[in-house]
Motif scaffolding. Structure first.
Motif, PDB file in Angstrom:
ATOM      1  N   TYR A   1       0.849  -1.185   0.000  1.00 42.16           N
ATOM      2  CA  TYR A   1       0.000   0.000   0.000  1.00 42.16           C
ATOM      3  C   TYR A   1       0.892   1.246   0.000  1.00 42.16           C
ATOM      4  O   TYR A   1       2.000   1.233   0.537  1.00 42.16           O
ATOM      5  CB  TYR A   1      -0.888   0.047   1.247  1.00 42.16           C
TER       6      TYR A   1
ATOM      7  N   ASN B   1      -1.243  13.081   4.341  1.00 43.31           N
ATOM      8  CA  ASN B   1      -2.600  13.449   4.746  1.00 43.31           C
ATOM      9  C   ASN B   1      -3.682  12.706   3.964  1.00 43.31           C
ATOM     10  O   ASN B   1      -4.794  13.225   3.793  1.00 43.31           O
ATOM     11  CB  ASN B   1      -2.805  14.963   4.604  1.00 43.31           C
ATOM     12  N   GLN B   2      -3.358  11.528   3.496  1.00 41.99           N
ATOM     13  CA  GLN B   2      -4.338  10.719   2.791  1.00 41.99           C
ATOM     14  C   GLN B   2      -4.391   9.313   3.377  1.00 41.99           C
ATOM     15  O   GLN B   2      -3.535   8.925   4.180  1.00 41.99           O
ATOM     16  CB  GLN B   2      -4.003  10.641   1.294  1.00 41.99           C
ATOM     17  N   GLY B   3      -5.405   8.572   2.986  1.00 46.13           N
ATOM     18  CA  GLY B   3      -5.506   7.176   3.392  1.00 46.13           C
ATOM     19  C   GLY B   3      -4.606   6.299   2.554  1.00 46.13           C
ATOM     20  O   GLY B   3      -3.911   6.765   1.655  1.00 46.13           O
ATOM     21  N   LEU B   4      -4.604   5.015   2.866  1.00 48.23           N
ATOM     22  CA  LEU B   4      -3.764   4.070   2.148  1.00 48.23           C
ATOM     23  C   LEU B   4      -4.439   3.652   0.843  1.00 48.23           C
ATOM     24  O   LEU B   4      -5.649   3.490   0.768  1.00 48.23           O
ATOM     25  CB  LEU B   4      -3.508   2.823   3.002  1.00 48.23           C
TER      26      LEU B   4
ATOM     27  N   PHE C   1       3.727   0.766   2.657  1.00 47.95           N
ATOM     28  CA  PHE C   1       3.490  -0.270   3.656  1.00 47.95           C
ATOM     29  C   PHE C   1       3.344  -1.627   2.988  1.00 47.95           C
ATOM     30  O   PHE C   1       2.590  -1.784   2.029  1.00 47.95           O
ATOM     31  CB  PHE C   1       2.211   0.019   4.446  1.00 47.95           C
TER      32      PHE C   1
ATOM     33  N   TYR D   1      -9.172 -12.348   7.030  1.00 43.26           N
ATOM     34  CA  TYR D   1      -9.324 -10.998   6.501  1.00 43.26           C
ATOM     35  C   TYR D   1      -8.317 -10.023   7.111  1.00 43.26           C
ATOM     36  O   TYR D   1      -8.157  -8.922   6.652  1.00 43.26           O
ATOM     37  CB  TYR D   1     -10.720 -10.485   6.838  1.00 43.26           C
TER      38      TYR D   1
ATOM     39  N   LEU E   1      -5.272  -7.887   8.006  1.00 39.56           N
ATOM     40  CA  LEU E   1      -4.022  -7.431   7.427  1.00 39.56           C
ATOM     41  C   LEU E   1      -3.065  -7.058   8.550  1.00 39.56           C
ATOM     42  O   LEU E   1      -3.426  -6.285   9.429  1.00 39.56           O
ATOM     43  CB  LEU E   1      -4.245  -6.215   6.536  1.00 39.56           C
TER      44      LEU E   1
ATOM     45  N   PHE F   1       0.324  -5.068   9.063  1.00 39.75           N
ATOM     46  CA  PHE F   1       1.131  -4.107   8.322  1.00 39.75           C
ATOM     47  C   PHE F   1       2.548  -4.038   8.876  1.00 39.75           C
ATOM     48  O   PHE F   1       2.774  -4.177  10.087  1.00 39.75           O
ATOM     49  CB  PHE F   1       0.507  -2.716   8.419  1.00 39.75           C
ATOM     50  N   GLY F   2       3.487  -3.758   7.971  1.00 44.06           N
ATOM     51  CA  GLY F   2       4.829  -3.427   8.400  1.00 44.06           C
ATOM     52  C   GLY F   2       4.866  -2.004   8.927  1.00 44.06           C
ATOM     53  O   GLY F   2       3.866  -1.283   8.894  1.00 44.06           O
TER      54      GLY F   2
ATOM     55  N   TYR G   1      -9.122   1.206  11.748  1.00 44.60           N
ATOM     56  CA  TYR G   1      -7.702   1.088  12.085  1.00 44.60           C
ATOM     57  C   TYR G   1      -7.264   2.328  12.852  1.00 44.60           C
ATOM     58  O   TYR G   1      -7.841   3.399  12.735  1.00 44.60           O
ATOM     59  CB  TYR G   1      -6.836   1.007  10.817  1.00 44.60           C
TER      60      TYR G   1
ATOM     61  N   GLN H   1      -3.556   4.491  13.565  1.00 43.06           N
ATOM     62  CA  GLN H   1      -2.158   4.634  13.158  1.00 43.06           C
ATOM     63  C   GLN H   1      -1.442   5.585  14.104  1.00 43.06           C
ATOM     64  O   GLN H   1      -1.825   6.739  14.271  1.00 43.06           O
ATOM     65  CB  GLN H   1      -2.057   5.156  11.720  1.00 43.06           C
TER      66      GLN H   1
ATOM     67  N   LEU I   1       0.138   0.748  12.169  1.00 44.72           N
ATOM     68  CA  LEU I   1      -1.264   0.544  11.824  1.00 44.72           C
ATOM     69  C   LEU I   1      -1.807  -0.674  12.552  1.00 44.72           C
ATOM     70  O   LEU I   1      -1.285  -1.771  12.414  1.00 44.72           O
ATOM     71  CB  LEU I   1      -1.409   0.320  10.328  1.00 44.72           C
TER      72      LEU I   1
ATOM     73  N   LEU J   1      -5.422  -2.879  13.503  1.00 40.36           N
ATOM     74  CA  LEU J   1      -6.845  -3.109  13.280  1.00 40.36           C
ATOM     75  C   LEU J   1      -7.565  -3.056  14.622  1.00 40.36           C
ATOM     76  O   LEU J   1      -7.190  -3.765  15.566  1.00 40.36           O
ATOM     77  CB  LEU J   1      -7.065  -4.468  12.630  1.00 40.36           C
TER      78      LEU J   1
ATOM     79  N   TYR K   1     -13.616  -5.138  13.106  1.00 39.30           N
ATOM     80  CA  TYR K   1     -14.039  -5.532  11.771  1.00 39.30           C
ATOM     81  C   TYR K   1     -15.521  -5.890  11.809  1.00 39.30           C
ATOM     82  O   TYR K   1     -15.958  -6.656  12.667  1.00 39.30           O
ATOM     83  CB  TYR K   1     -13.196  -6.724  11.309  1.00 39.30           C
TER      84      TYR K   1
ATOM     85  N   PHE L   1      -8.361   5.397  10.769  1.00 39.90           N
ATOM     86  CA  PHE L   1      -8.795   5.130   9.407  1.00 39.90           C
ATOM     87  C   PHE L   1      -9.967   4.157   9.405  1.00 39.90           C
ATOM     88  O   PHE L   1     -10.024   3.217  10.183  1.00 39.90           O
ATOM     89  CB  PHE L   1      -7.660   4.499   8.588  1.00 39.90           C
TER      90      PHE L   1
ATOM     91  N   GLN M   1      -8.983  -3.715   0.426  1.00 40.00           N
ATOM     92  CA  GLN M   1      -9.549  -2.791   1.396  1.00 40.00           C
ATOM     93  C   GLN M   1      -9.299  -1.364   0.905  1.00 40.00           C
ATOM     94  O   GLN M   1      -8.154  -0.990   0.621  1.00 40.00           O
ATOM     95  CB  GLN M   1      -8.928  -3.000   2.771  1.00 40.00           C
TER      96      GLN M   1
ATOM     97  N   PHE N   1      -9.330   2.515   1.774  1.00 38.64           N
ATOM     98  CA  PHE N   1      -9.193   3.323   2.974  1.00 38.64           C
ATOM     99  C   PHE N   1      -9.759   4.729   2.769  1.00 38.64           C
ATOM    100  O   PHE N   1      -9.637   5.322   1.685  1.00 38.64           O
ATOM    101  CB  PHE N   1      -7.727   3.455   3.376  1.00 38.64           C
ATOM    102  N   GLY N   2     -10.346   5.267   3.833  1.00 37.03           N
ATOM    103  CA  GLY N   2     -10.716   6.659   3.849  1.00 37.03           C
ATOM    104  C   GLY N   2      -9.516   7.543   4.143  1.00 37.03           C
ATOM    105  O   GLY N   2      -8.419   7.034   4.403  1.00 37.03           O
ATOM    106  N   PRO N   3      -9.709   8.857   4.138  1.00 40.39           N
ATOM    107  CA  PRO N   3      -8.592   9.790   4.345  1.00 40.39           C
ATOM    108  C   PRO N   3      -8.124   9.882   5.787  1.00 40.39           C
ATOM    109  O   PRO N   3      -7.072  10.443   6.064  1.00 40.39           O
ATOM    110  CB  PRO N   3      -9.164  11.127   3.883  1.00 40.39           C
TER     111      PRO N   3
END
Lengths: 113, 116
Positions: free
Chosen positions: A36, A41-44, A90, A99, A101, A103-104, B35, B37, B43, B45, B48, B91, B105, B107-109
């Motif tokens: 990803y 300032n944005q999502g993934l 990421f 389901y 995830l 993340f690193g 999520y 961060q 990040l 979770l 769900y 998120f 998936q 993601f939103g902002p």
């Protein structure tokens, strides 16, 4: 439990140079792997994903990644960096029947003009 | 498609106050994820939902956190009372059709929460 390790929290490349971001995974079962990108300032946003089909996966924006089971790696590459590639990247892993995830820690890429 | 919508984008509050974060998933997606961060933990979770039902809330840090999904187009994450250590970017993400491992998936902002 599955996990990923991203080597290098910061990578700096010159515009036009190769981008190489390293990701190693640990998983007790065959994994699904994802890259990803997160712009400021944005999502993934999904770049690409490996789901046990072809080991070389091509994604958006010229990125690709190769799944190497023997090395438990899923490194991300782009032959020629562009200024717009500056972002945080990421690596993530999920189990084939899960389901979730994992993340690193992320790798921040800066591109020098 | 408008993508995943989150509000507010920024929230600054004082310790002890209630905070409610909102999420509208992509239409037709039946799986929703929250999520968190942070610099220290990356990040994580939190919870769900599948078809509006919470499936896994094992990531919710403590009882101060609660999440609801009253219908397919809306979810909330509430923190009451808030604490400075809750400061993070939250998120929301959604996927289809069943939230399986190969489903992307989206993601939103994010909502940047600062608790003073």
């Amino acid at each position: 439990a599955q996990s990923v390790t991203q080597l290098g929290s910061h990578v700096s490349v010159s515009e036009g140079a190769l981008v190489l971001l390293r990701c190693n995974y640990s998983s007790s079962v065959p994994p699904y792997l994802f890259w990803y990108v997160q712009y400021p300032n944005q999502g993934l946003q999904l770049l690409l994903k490996y789901t046990s089909a072809a080991t070389l996966v091509k994604g958006i924006n010229g990125f690709e990644a190769e799944f190497k089971k023997s090395e438990t790696s899923f490194h991300l590459t782009k032959p020629s960096a562009h200024m717009s590639d500056a972002a945080e990247y990421f690596c993530a892993v999920s189990r084939t029947n899960d389901y979730k995830l994992s993340f690193g820690a992320g790798t921040t890429v800066t591109v020098r003009a | 498609d408008a993508g995943v919508i989150q509000s507010p984008r920024h929230e600054v509050t004082e310790m002890g106050q209630e905070v409610t974060l909102r999420c509208k998933p992509i239409s037709g997606h039946n799986s929703l994820f929250w999520y968190r961060q942070t610099m220290m933990r990356g990040l994580e979770l939190l919870i769900y939902f599948n078809n509006n039902v919470p499936i896994d809330d094992s990531g919710m840090p403590e009882d101060r956190f609660s999440a609801k999904m009253p219908n397919a187009s809306f979810s909330t994450l509430k923190i009451q009372p808030s604490e400075p250590r809750d400061s993070a970017v939250y998120f929301c993400a959604s996927s289809q059709p069943a939230g399986g491992p190969t489903d992307t998936q989206y993601f939103g902002p994010g909502t940047r929460l600062t608790v003073l």
